[in-house]
Design a protein around this motif. Structure first.
Motif, PDB file in Angstrom:
ATOM      1  N   SER A 117       0.909  -1.223  -0.007  1.00 51.68           N
ATOM      2  CA  SER A 117       0.263  -0.143   0.124  1.00 51.68           C
ATOM      3  C   SER A 117       0.854   1.050  -0.026  1.00 51.68           C
ATOM      4  O   SER A 117       2.137   1.232   0.417  1.00 51.68           O
ATOM      5  N   ALA A 118       0.262   2.515  -0.561  1.00 52.24           N
ATOM      6  CA  ALA A 118       0.906   3.639  -0.245  1.00 52.24           C
ATOM      7  C   ALA A 118       1.475   4.162   1.164  1.00 52.24           C
ATOM      8  O   ALA A 118       2.503   4.567   1.487  1.00 52.24           O
ATOM      9  N   GLN A 119       0.610   3.664   2.177  1.00 50.04           N
ATOM     10  CA  GLN A 119       0.923   3.800   3.418  1.00 50.04           C
ATOM     11  C   GLN A 119       2.209   3.077   4.010  1.00 50.04           C
ATOM     12  O   GLN A 119       2.958   3.596   4.363  1.00 50.04           O
ATOM     13  N   LEU A 120       2.035   1.773   3.367  1.00 50.96           N
ATOM     14  CA  LEU A 120       3.328   1.000   3.847  1.00 50.96           C
ATOM     15  C   LEU A 120       4.776   1.482   3.211  1.00 50.96           C
ATOM     16  O   LEU A 120       5.575   1.812   3.713  1.00 50.96           O
ATOM     17  N   LEU A 121       4.467   1.773   1.738  1.00 55.20           N
ATOM     18  CA  LEU A 121       5.546   2.500   1.275  1.00 55.20           C
ATOM     19  C   LEU A 121       6.127   3.842   1.741  1.00 55.20           C
ATOM     20  O   LEU A 121       7.322   4.122   1.881  1.00 55.20           O
ATOM     21  N   LYS A 155      -5.508 -17.016  13.111  1.00 59.21           N
ATOM     22  CA  LYS A 155      -5.527 -16.624  11.542  1.00 59.21           C
ATOM     23  C   LYS A 155      -4.259 -15.624  11.355  1.00 59.21           C
ATOM     24  O   LYS A 155      -4.104 -14.705  12.212  1.00 59.21           O
ATOM     25  N   VAL A 156      -3.494 -15.925  10.215  1.00 64.97           N
ATOM     26  CA  VAL A 156      -2.538 -14.911   9.836  1.00 64.97           C
ATOM     27  C   VAL A 156      -3.180 -14.051   8.994  1.00 64.97           C
ATOM     28  O   VAL A 156      -4.042 -14.044   7.900  1.00 64.97           O
ATOM     29  N   GLU A 157      -2.985 -12.529   9.598  1.00 67.04           N
ATOM     30  CA  GLU A 157      -3.752 -11.429   8.821  1.00 67.04           C
ATOM     31  C   GLU A 157      -2.813 -10.472   8.078  1.00 67.04           C
ATOM     32  O   GLU A 157      -3.187  -9.692   7.121  1.00 67.04           O
ATOM     33  N   GLY A 158      -1.741 -10.547   8.298  1.00 61.62           N
ATOM     34  CA  GLY A 158      -0.668 -10.087   7.684  1.00 61.62           C
ATOM     35  C   GLY A 158      -0.245  -8.504   8.029  1.00 61.62           C
ATOM     36  O   GLY A 158      -0.761  -7.769   8.772  1.00 61.62           O
ATOM     37  N   ALA A 159       0.840  -7.883   7.359  1.00 61.99           N
ATOM     38  CA  ALA A 159       1.338  -6.815   7.485  1.00 61.99           C
ATOM     39  C   ALA A 159       0.449  -5.767   7.218  1.00 61.99           C
ATOM     40  O   ALA A 159       0.415  -4.562   8.261  1.00 61.99           O
ATOM     41  N   GLU A 160      -0.312  -5.585   6.290  1.00 64.19           N
ATOM     42  CA  GLU A 160      -0.991  -4.403   5.996  1.00 64.19           C
ATOM     43  C   GLU A 160      -2.073  -4.221   6.818  1.00 64.19           C
ATOM     44  O   GLU A 160      -2.712  -3.394   7.252  1.00 64.19           O
ATOM     45  N   HIS A 161      -2.772  -5.433   7.425  1.00 66.47           N
ATOM     46  CA  HIS A 161      -3.616  -5.382   8.547  1.00 66.47           C
ATOM     47  C   HIS A 161      -3.146  -4.921   9.843  1.00 66.47           C
ATOM     48  O   HIS A 161      -3.748  -4.032  10.288  1.00 66.47           O
ATOM     49  N   ALA A 162      -1.789  -5.049  10.094  1.00 64.09           N
ATOM     50  CA  ALA A 162      -1.500  -4.676  11.434  1.00 64.09           C
ATOM     51  C   ALA A 162      -1.345  -3.082  11.112  1.00 64.09           C
ATOM     52  O   ALA A 162      -1.686  -2.422  11.935  1.00 64.09           O
ATOM     53  N   LEU A 163      -0.863  -2.684   9.892  1.00 67.62           N
ATOM     54  CA  LEU A 163      -0.688  -1.520   9.783  1.00 67.62           C
ATOM     55  C   LEU A 163      -1.946  -0.478   9.690  1.00 67.62           C
ATOM     56  O   LEU A 163      -2.117   0.580  10.149  1.00 67.62           O
ATOM     57  N   ARG A 164      -2.920  -1.107   9.023  1.00 66.66           N
ATOM     58  CA  ARG A 164      -4.177  -0.489   8.891  1.00 66.66           C
ATOM     59  C   ARG A 164      -5.013  -0.222  10.194  1.00 66.66           C
ATOM     60  O   ARG A 164      -5.747   0.637  10.682  1.00 66.66           O
ATOM     61  N   THR A 165      -4.989  -1.399  11.246  1.00 63.25           N
ATOM     62  CA  THR A 165      -5.453  -1.449  12.292  1.00 63.25           C
ATOM     63  C   THR A 165      -4.838  -0.991  13.633  1.00 63.25           C
ATOM     64  O   THR A 165      -5.349  -0.526  14.581  1.00 63.25           O
ATOM     65  N   GLY A 166      -3.758  -0.957  13.449  1.00 65.56           N
ATOM     66  CA  GLY A 166      -2.758  -0.495  14.576  1.00 65.56           C
ATOM     67  C   GLY A 166      -2.633  -1.586  15.619  1.00 65.56           C
ATOM     68  O   GLY A 166      -2.309  -1.285  17.034  1.00 65.56           O
ATOM     69  N   LEU A 176       5.056  -7.276   9.674  1.00 64.56           N
ATOM     70  CA  LEU A 176       5.107  -5.758   9.406  1.00 64.56           C
ATOM     71  C   LEU A 176       6.559  -5.359   9.478  1.00 64.56           C
ATOM     72  O   LEU A 176       7.080  -4.599   8.794  1.00 64.56           O
ATOM     73  N   ALA A 177       7.017  -5.672  10.644  1.00 67.18           N
ATOM     74  CA  ALA A 177       8.530  -5.247  11.377  1.00 67.18           C
ATOM     75  C   ALA A 177       9.550  -5.763  10.105  1.00 67.18           C
ATOM     76  O   ALA A 177      10.339  -5.110   9.511  1.00 67.18           O
ATOM     77  N   GLY A 178       9.195  -6.932   9.361  1.00 66.92           N
ATOM     78  CA  GLY A 178      10.040  -7.571   8.455  1.00 66.92           C
ATOM     79  C   GLY A 178       9.831  -6.612   7.030  1.00 66.92           C
ATOM     80  O   GLY A 178      10.909  -6.660   6.310  1.00 66.92           O
ATOM     81  N   GLU A 179       8.668  -6.151   6.810  1.00 64.57           N
ATOM     82  CA  GLU A 179       8.577  -5.607   5.410  1.00 64.57           C
ATOM     83  C   GLU A 179       9.582  -4.274   5.723  1.00 64.57           C
ATOM     84  O   GLU A 179      10.115  -3.830   4.894  1.00 64.57           O
ATOM     85  N   LEU A 180       9.255  -3.463   6.811  1.00 63.79           N
ATOM     86  CA  LEU A 180       9.874  -2.261   7.010  1.00 63.79           C
ATOM     87  C   LEU A 180      11.460  -2.287   7.065  1.00 63.79           C
ATOM     88  O   LEU A 180      12.288  -1.712   6.467  1.00 63.79           O
ATOM     89  N   LEU A 181      11.997  -3.450   7.737  1.00 62.01           N
ATOM     90  CA  LEU A 181      13.461  -3.695   8.081  1.00 62.01           C
ATOM     91  C   LEU A 181      14.111  -3.864   6.481  1.00 62.01           C
ATOM     92  O   LEU A 181      14.985  -3.617   6.137  1.00 62.01           O
ATOM     93  N   GLU A 182      13.328  -5.072   5.885  1.00 60.52           N
ATOM     94  CA  GLU A 182      13.998  -5.366   4.629  1.00 60.52           C
ATOM     95  C   GLU A 182      14.040  -4.382   3.515  1.00 60.52           C
ATOM     96  O   GLU A 182      14.858  -4.286   2.885  1.00 60.52           O
TER      97      GLU A 182
END
Length: 267
Positions: A117-121, A155-166, A176-182
């Protein structure tokens, strides 16, 4: 002089191996036949421990039952189970000696979100103005401040779910940390394992956990925003069972059997 130096190196290595050996970690696995049929004798397999607190290790696995081990897992044979009967298996994991980092290598790059998502980028880009080590610290601080621990979810809900819901459980924190770090050039491992208080050696189902390990200055450290830990663990022992190679492995279980009627419980 060479002989003396060799003897010193051998003595240091023997001392290190002796110091590394510790009280074994203990597990009690309960097998339950949930059917009205008799289940034949078969195998229950588990993931072999890989590292302790980020340090790759050779492990000795022993059991109350006959056991066979391969490079990444071990299997135990259970007896025939009658209708609705249960059996127990006692296991011990003992870290024997440290291994060099070269003993592990990622076979393929972990599959980052192909359509972030644009938010993650935008969030990922916000850390690139800082030096590498500061990026790790700032990503950790952001995760702790902005992503609440939601409690364990199946259930595995993913990085975007964590970012969207906080919020998210340990798996979502890891993803989510893996996406940001890598995306910020940090070498990491995504881990399935157990985390339990130092001095405690009985592993229960509540100890199963996901976290990140990151490489810094030639050494691996723990990044666990769900528990509030960055660096070397002091209060808990982190035992890795699997370094995820792809998102398809996120549903991998630490213990498995090929009989659907047989239920496994880590007590």
């Amino acid at each position: 002089m060479i002989r003396c130096a060799t003897l010193i190196i051998i003595a240091i290595n023997l001392f290190a191996a002796s110091a590394y050996a510790t009280q074994p970690f203990e597990l009690l696995l309960r097998l339950q036949n949930d059917s009205s049929a008799v289940l034949p004798s078969a195998d229950v397999c588990g993931l072999l421990p890989v590292s302790l607190d980020g340090q790759l290790s050779e492990w000795r696995v022993s059991s109350s039952r006959p056991l066979t081990a391969s490079k990444s897992n071990y299997c135990l044979r259970y007896d025939e189970l009658g209708p609705y009967q249960t059996q127990q298996m006692a296991l011990q994991w003992l870290p024997v000696s440290p291994l060099p980092d070269e003993a592990w290598a990622l076979t393929l790059p972990y599959d980052l979100d192909p359509a972030p998502s644009a938010q993650l980028l935008q969030l990922s880009e916000s850390f690139k103005a800082y030096p590498q080590r500061q990026r790790i610290e700032r990503i950790y601080a952001w995760m702790v401040s902005n992503i609440a621990f939601s409690g364990i979810r199946r259930k595995v809900e993913g990085a975007e779910h964590a970012l969207r819901t906080g919020q998210g459980d340990c798996t979502e924190h890891m993803l989510l940390a893996g996406e940001l770090l890598e995306r910020n050039g940090v070498t990491i491992r995504r881990v399935l394992g157990v985390a339990l208080p130092k001095g405690q050696h009985r592993i229960s189902a509540a100890a199963l956990h996901n976290w990140i390990e990151y490489r810094d200055n030639g050494r691996w450290f723990v990044f666990d925003s769900s528990k509030g830990l960055l660096g070397l663990p002091e209060a808990e022992s982190y035992i890795a069972l699997l370094f995820y190679q792809s998102s398809q492995q996120l549903t991998r279980e630490p213990f498995t059997t090929n009989l659907p009627q047989l239920k496994l419980f880590l007590q």
